[in-house]
Scaffold this active site. Structure first.
Site, PDB file in Angstrom:
ATOM      1  N   GLY A  16      -1.968  -5.107  -6.805  1.00  0.00           N
ATOM      2  CA  GLY A  16      -1.594  -3.954  -5.986  1.00  0.00           C
ATOM      3  C   GLY A  16      -2.805  -3.263  -5.391  1.00  0.00           C
ATOM      4  N   GLY A  18      -2.655  -0.536  -3.477  1.00  0.00           N
ATOM      5  CA  GLY A  18      -2.280   0.819  -3.061  1.00  0.00           C
ATOM      6  C   GLY A  18      -3.349   1.796  -3.532  1.00  0.00           C
ATOM      7  CG  PHE A  19      -3.141   6.056  -2.578  1.00  0.00           C
ATOM      8  CD1 PHE A  19      -4.146   6.052  -1.631  1.00  0.00           C
ATOM      9  CD2 PHE A  19      -1.917   6.610  -2.247  1.00  0.00           C
ATOM     10  CE1 PHE A  19      -3.936   6.588  -0.369  1.00  0.00           C
ATOM     11  CE2 PHE A  19      -1.693   7.148  -0.985  1.00  0.00           C
ATOM     12  CZ  PHE A  19      -2.702   7.139  -0.045  1.00  0.00           C
ATOM     13  N   GLY A  20      -3.623   3.438  -6.278  1.00  0.00           N
ATOM     14  CA  GLY A  20      -4.010   3.224  -7.672  1.00  0.00           C
ATOM     15  C   GLY A  20      -4.951   2.044  -7.828  1.00  0.00           C
ATOM     16  CB  VAL A  84       2.173 -10.818  -8.907  1.00  0.00           C
ATOM     17  CG1 VAL A  84       2.354 -11.001 -10.408  1.00  0.00           C
ATOM     18  CG2 VAL A  84       0.700 -10.858  -8.535  1.00  0.00           C
ATOM     19  CD  GLU A 175       5.438  14.573   4.967  1.00  0.00           C
ATOM     20  OE1 GLU A 175       4.367  15.107   4.665  1.00  0.00           O
ATOM     21  OE2 GLU A 175       5.687  13.384   4.704  1.00  0.00           O
TER      22      GLU A 175
HETATM   23  C1  LIG Z   1       6.847   8.030   2.889  1.00  0.00           C
HETATM   24  C2  LIG Z   1       5.912   8.443   1.785  1.00  0.00           C
HETATM   25  C3  LIG Z   1       5.142   9.598   1.925  1.00  0.00           C
HETATM   26  C4  LIG Z   1       4.279   9.997   0.908  1.00  0.00           C
HETATM   27  N1  LIG Z   1       3.526  11.124   1.083  1.00  0.00           N
HETATM   28  C5  LIG Z   1       2.654  11.502   0.118  1.00  0.00           C
HETATM   29  C6  LIG Z   1       1.816  12.647   0.285  1.00  0.00           C
HETATM   30  O1  LIG Z   1       1.868  13.322   1.313  1.00  0.00           O
HETATM   31  N2  LIG Z   1       0.963  12.975  -0.716  1.00  0.00           N
HETATM   32  C7  LIG Z   1       0.886  12.229  -1.867  1.00  0.00           C
HETATM   33  O2  LIG Z   1       0.088  12.556  -2.751  1.00  0.00           O
HETATM   34  N3  LIG Z   1       1.669  11.150  -2.051  1.00  0.00           N
HETATM   35  C8  LIG Z   1       2.540  10.761  -1.089  1.00  0.00           C
HETATM   36  N4  LIG Z   1       3.333   9.663  -1.278  1.00  0.00           N
HETATM   37  C9  LIG Z   1       3.260   8.946  -2.552  1.00  0.00           C
HETATM   38  C10 LIG Z   1       2.069   8.009  -2.593  1.00  0.00           C
HETATM   39  O3  LIG Z   1       1.982   7.269  -1.393  1.00  0.00           O
HETATM   40  C11 LIG Z   1       2.280   7.089  -3.783  1.00  0.00           C
HETATM   41  O4  LIG Z   1       2.330   7.884  -4.942  1.00  0.00           O
HETATM   42  C12 LIG Z   1       1.141   6.114  -3.890  1.00  0.00           C
HETATM   43  O5  LIG Z   1       1.094   5.273  -2.769  1.00  0.00           O
HETATM   44  C13 LIG Z   1       1.332   5.276  -5.143  1.00  0.00           C
HETATM   45  O6  LIG Z   1       0.219   4.427  -5.237  1.00  0.00           O
HETATM   46  P1  LIG Z   1       0.306   3.087  -6.040  1.00  0.00           P
HETATM   47  O7  LIG Z   1      -1.044   2.460  -5.967  1.00  0.00           O
HETATM   48  O8  LIG Z   1       0.882   3.362  -7.386  1.00  0.00           O
HETATM   49  O9  LIG Z   1       1.387   2.198  -5.286  1.00  0.00           O
HETATM   50  P2  LIG Z   1       1.491   1.746  -3.769  1.00  0.00           P
HETATM   51  O10 LIG Z   1       0.667   2.572  -2.862  1.00  0.00           O
HETATM   52  O11 LIG Z   1       2.945   1.618  -3.483  1.00  0.00           O
HETATM   53  O12 LIG Z   1       0.841   0.293  -3.780  1.00  0.00           O
HETATM   54  C14 LIG Z   1       1.429  -0.776  -4.458  1.00  0.00           C
HETATM   55  C15 LIG Z   1       0.842  -2.058  -3.895  1.00  0.00           C
HETATM   56  O13 LIG Z   1       1.293  -3.129  -4.710  1.00  0.00           O
HETATM   57  C16 LIG Z   1       1.633  -4.223  -3.889  1.00  0.00           C
HETATM   58  N5  LIG Z   1       2.612  -5.013  -4.627  1.00  0.00           N
HETATM   59  C17 LIG Z   1       3.790  -4.592  -5.138  1.00  0.00           C
HETATM   60  N6  LIG Z   1       4.409  -5.584  -5.797  1.00  0.00           N
HETATM   61  C18 LIG Z   1       3.601  -6.667  -5.696  1.00  0.00           C
HETATM   62  C19 LIG Z   1       3.694  -8.009  -6.167  1.00  0.00           C
HETATM   63  N7  LIG Z   1       4.738  -8.432  -6.890  1.00  0.00           N
HETATM   64  N8  LIG Z   1       2.688  -8.864  -5.867  1.00  0.00           N
HETATM   65  C20 LIG Z   1       1.615  -8.451  -5.137  1.00  0.00           C
HETATM   66  N9  LIG Z   1       1.476  -7.193  -4.676  1.00  0.00           N
HETATM   67  C21 LIG Z   1       2.454  -6.313  -4.949  1.00  0.00           C
HETATM   68  C22 LIG Z   1       2.194  -3.593  -2.627  1.00  0.00           C
HETATM   69  O14 LIG Z   1       2.102  -4.485  -1.522  1.00  0.00           O
HETATM   70  C23 LIG Z   1       1.299  -2.367  -2.476  1.00  0.00           C
HETATM   71  O15 LIG Z   1       0.182  -2.637  -1.653  1.00  0.00           O
HETATM   72  C24 LIG Z   1       4.197   9.228  -0.277  1.00  0.00           C
HETATM   73  C25 LIG Z   1       4.968   8.065  -0.415  1.00  0.00           C
HETATM   74  C26 LIG Z   1       5.811   7.665   0.604  1.00  0.00           C
HETATM   75  C27 LIG Z   1       6.626   6.394   0.452  1.00  0.00           C
END
Ligand SMILES: Cc1cc2nc3c(=O)[nH]c(=O)nc-3n(C[C@H](O)[C@H](O)[C@H](O)COP(=O)(O)OP(=O)(O)OC[C@H]3O[C@@H](n4cnc5c(N)ncnc54)[C@H](O)[C@@H]3O)c2cc1C
Length: 256
Positions: A16, A18-20, A84, A175
């Site tokens: 993943g 994403g931010f995390g 994955v 939003e």
């Molecule tokens: C529309 C929207 C608006 C938001 N606005 C805000 C805001 O204004 N402020 C704020 O703080 N938060 C906001 N959030 C929340 C924030 O975006 C999430 O909390 C954050 O993105 C979570 O990060 P993460 O790394 O856990 O997951 P994600 O950012 O969702 O990243 C997960 C990653 O894992 C990958 N992945 C998933 N499953 C698999 C797999 N099986 N195999 C390979 N790759 C995989 C995905 O492709 C993705 O790139 C918003 C969310 C959304 C949907």
């Protein structure tokens, strides 16, 4: 690259980007081992601005960043574009669409998915907004509805095409409904002069008694006030019972 051969122990596999996952990989800059970052997209999505992509105010390219580019200056990170499928904890491997991957440490940072609260009908017909494809689908639907409404002669069918309902009055719903209302108030008459602004309806449906329930009272009150001023019709303290792709039924007896 051979996925199941570790070149330098320990190997940390992060699933993943994403931010995390990104924060973790960046924080491992001085880590003396191998970091494998795996994502099913080769770009990071800045989710907070998805609503602007969904309403056409910015291009999708503005909110995606190539994952490989982010790690140009970090030699211990290798990006792998793959999906994955499963984790095999007993053998310290994961199964991907491109084969097995060995790890010493595994971090799952795969984010979350839209919660439909078990309602299969809504899951089938509603449009979620968690990634770029889904945001672009919403944008296409809005514009397509306006085009079809232009030629539609039946007033009921025309109105249905011009009704936009957002379910969920958290940050994303607030939003998105605001952005669609802005589009209606400022863009509609330019691009679709034949459509009356008053005919395009934006509804926001929220189960709790206030919007932005997890935020401060001030934020909640201001959000509602501003949305009402923009012409968003808000239903609080109600739940969507069903949506069959045409008719949305709310448990206060309202049908849209
Ligand atoms: C529309 C929207 C608006 C938001 N606005 C805000 C805001 O204004 N402020 C704020 O703080 N938060 C906001 N959030 C929340 C924030 O975006 C999430 O909390 C954050 O993105 C979570 O990060 P993460 O790394 O856990 O997951 P994600 O950012 O969702 O990243 C997960 C990653 O894992 C990958 N992945 C998933 N499953 C698999 C797999 N099986 N195999 C390979 N790759 C995989 C995905 O492709 C993705 O790139 C918003 C969310 C959304 C949907």
């Amino acid at each position: 690259m051979v996925l199941n051969e570790i070149t330098k122990h320990p190997r940390i596999v992060i699933v993943g980007g994403g931010f995390g996952g990104l924060e973790l990989a960046k924080s491992l800059k001085k880590f003396d081992g191998e970091v494998l970052l795996i994502d099913r997209h080769n770009y990071h999505i800045f989710q907070p601005l998805l609503y602007q992509v969904a309403t056409g105010s910015i291009q999708a390219e503005s909110i995606v960043f190539p994952l490989r580019k982010i790690f140009h200056n970090q030699d211990n990170v290798t990006f792998v574009y793959s999906n994955v499928l499963s984790v095999n904890a007993a053998s310290n491997t994961i199964t991907t669409t491109d084969g097995e991957v060995n790890y010493d440490y595994l971090v799952l940072a795969t984010g979350s998915d839209t919660n439909f609260f078990g309602n299969k009908e809504i899951e089938h017909y509603a449009m979620p907004m968690k990634n770029v494809t889904e945001a672009l689908n919403i944008r296409s639907l809005i514009l397509q509805n306006l085009e079809v409404a232009f030629l539609e002669k039946d007033p009921d069918k025309k109105q249905a095409l011009l009704n936009f309902v957002i379910v969920g009055g958290g940050p994303t719903g607030v939003e998105l409904s605001g952005a669609i209302a802005e589009f209606r108030n400022h863009v509609l008459h330019k691009d679709y002069p034949e459509q009356k602004e008053a005919n395009m309806k934006v509804y926001l449906v929220e189960g709790k008694t206030e919007l932005l329930a997890a935020m401060s009272t001030e934020a909640s009150v201001n959000a509602k006030k501003n949305l009402l001023e923009m012409g968003v019709e808000i239903y609080n303290d109600v739940h969507v019972k069903s949506y069959d792709g045409e008719l949305l039924m709310i448990d206060n007896g309202t049908n849209i």
